[in-house]
Design a protein around this motif. Sequence first.
Motif, PDB file in Angstrom:
ATOM      1  N   VAL B  39      35.379  43.631  34.916  1.00  0.00           N
ATOM      2  CA  VAL B  39      35.966  42.310  34.722  1.00  0.00           C
ATOM      3  C   VAL B  39      35.133  41.286  35.480  1.00  0.00           C
ATOM      4  N   GLY B  40      35.309  40.051  35.112  1.00  0.00           N
ATOM      5  CA  GLY B  40      34.567  38.996  35.802  1.00  0.00           C
ATOM      6  C   GLY B  40      34.963  37.659  35.250  1.00  0.00           C
ATOM      7  N   PRO B  41      34.622  36.592  35.946  1.00  0.00           N
ATOM      8  CA  PRO B  41      34.954  35.262  35.457  1.00  0.00           C
ATOM      9  C   PRO B  41      34.243  34.973  34.136  1.00  0.00           C
ATOM     10  N   THR B  42      34.778  34.036  33.398  1.00  0.00           N
ATOM     11  CA  THR B  42      34.190  33.667  32.113  1.00  0.00           C
ATOM     12  C   THR B  42      32.738  33.219  32.299  1.00  0.00           C
ATOM     13  N   GLY B  43      31.880  33.674  31.437  1.00  0.00           N
ATOM     14  CA  GLY B  43      30.481  33.250  31.495  1.00  0.00           C
ATOM     15  C   GLY B  43      29.694  33.903  32.614  1.00  0.00           C
ATOM     16  N   CYS B  44      30.199  35.039  33.144  1.00  0.00           N
ATOM     17  CA  CYS B  44      29.482  35.653  34.259  1.00  0.00           C
ATOM     18  C   CYS B  44      28.391  36.589  33.764  1.00  0.00           C
TER      19      CYS B  44
END
Lengths: 268, 248
Positions: B39-44
């Motif tokens: 998982v990760g922040p959007t646009g990572c």
Amino acid sequence: MNNNNLLKKGRRMGDLKYMILSVISVLTFLLIWQLLVIFGVLSTRTIAAPTQVLVTFFEKFYSTAPDGATIFTNIAVSLKVSLTGFFSAIIIGTPLGMLMGWYKPLDRFIRPLFEIIRPIPPIAWIPLTILWVGIGLGAKAMIIFFSAFVPCVINSYTGIKLTSQVHVSVAKTFGASNFKIFRTVGVPSSMPMAFAGIRIALGNSWGTLVAAELLAANAGLGYMIMMGRQFVRPDVIILGMLTIGILGFIFTWIFTKIENVVVRWRTL
Amino acid sequence: MPNDDVKIKVRNLTKYFGDLHVLDNISFDVKKGEFLCVVGPTGCGKTTFLNLLTKLIPPTSGELYINDEPADPKIHNISFAFQEPSAFPWLTVEQNLEFGLKIKNIPKDVIKTRVERIIKLLGLEQFRKSYPHQLSVSSEQRIIIGRSFAMYPDLLLMDEPYGQMDIKMRYYLEDEVIKLWKEFGSTVIFITHNIEEAVYLAERILILSNKPSTIKKEVVVDLPRPRDFTDPKFVEIRKYVTELIKWW
């Protein structure tokens, strides 16, 4: 279910109604035409009555006047010419377009030549082909080939260019080679476009057939029309025109059936 | 982690697009049969990360190893379930499931057995001769998942395959993936931006930081299955992961 059946029945009735309308329209047209000829409004030197065309049609079963061949010989000759040209165009043009669309070096190599040839009208090739191969089957087939070849190439080229990138990626992650991706993803996905091209090619080849035969032939439907003019036989001219029209219609119908089988996934 | 258990090794994965530094020196291991969520922040750079793992794009530096060999789609069985619909519209459900197996030149009888197994597991019997566009979007996505599992992949990558589904269908398909994963014992890397989904599915979650992405944290999820979204422990892990993504 009942409702569905009723709906289907209703639709069939509607279809029938429209078909009757179409038949009436054709019959009215023929009737007016016939009357105009009977009452002398139109001269029989310039146009033949529909009944006369029908009579000529049956006569041409065995009579070779005025063009030197029966209607069946003429149809056979024309079919041979147009189908030879048409199928050579499909066999060469469609794979060529696909390969050009897939392999960039090939595209860069062939495209300039193709772009030069592309805008030349097929009938402009007639004089050259006569010089090269005379007026036999080969010459006419070649002219038809030129008319059918271009849409085959362009459409299959565009079709394969439109292959979805995600489909290519799927095959790539499964470890497929470039050629395998071409074969299993590119070719099937370009089929609907390729078929649209072949459909145009079919129309072109049938249309060019007459032009080719008008200028250089010794039998065939186009030749029959030309002889009809020389002997002032409008019935023969009209018979030739109608035969070409009806055969074209039959071809398109057969072609649609084949298309529905090959790109079944699109039509279901 | 004992070394013989490790199936996938990612070492120093770095990617630049021109001047844009997307991934920075990512290293991690995945055990055989593990279900790993990323998982990760959007646009990572999640999708870039996946594209590197599938070898669709080359890394700037670093390498991916499967069974200690540099990964190669021609040698290894890598399956990728893409975010966008990727069932082949010209193939029937059955032919779609066979597609990857045929590419790998697997014997016909083996293909038949495997495809039958998948069709049965997914309950697609009545649709086997249908074309994808005749099915619902969720069924189409199930074909894609089935096609990936049918490969018995060394590594199965999934890029938010349920991103476009409604919540009910998501739950249903998530359970289905868990079922397939248990049945086949595949090694899965599942990318999502949905934290709840990650906690529900994963044995371990990798949390990526913002660009240039690195692994910010690794969270082990050792909850029993089937998992319960309302279980206090579940909620606690979800909140923890959310916090980690929020504060960088």
